[in-house]
Design a protein around this motif. Structure first.
Motif: not given
Length: 82
Positions: A50-55
């Motif tokens: 999720k963090e990678i996708g949001d970034t």
């Protein structure tokens, strides 16, 4: 995961959890008993995706905003044939 979002992983986790007979039990990695969807490793993986996708999504939106020019470009209208 390549070509996969956290939404897909959450869905898979929820689907597997639905059929688990021991939903209330916490996952014990040593004995491999309980509900594996409650594993800290699984939850950390989903959080990281999720963090990678949001970034990545934020960078795409930033690039899109930068590409939109605030100045109006003059239009060239071709002459009408008579």
């Amino acid at each position: 995961p390549v070509r996969c979002s956290h939404h897909v992983l959450d869905f898979y986790k929820k689907s597997i959890s639905y059929f688990m007979p021991n939903k209330g039990q916490v996952w014990d990695p040593d004995t491999k008993r309980g509900n594996p969807t409650r594993s800290k490793d699984i939850n950390n993986l989903i959080k990281k995706v999720k963090e990678i996708g949001d970034t990545a999504e934020g960078e795409q939106k930033k690039r899109k905003r930068e590409s939109i020019s605030t100045e109006a470009t003059p239009l060239t209208i071709p002459p009408v044939p008579q």
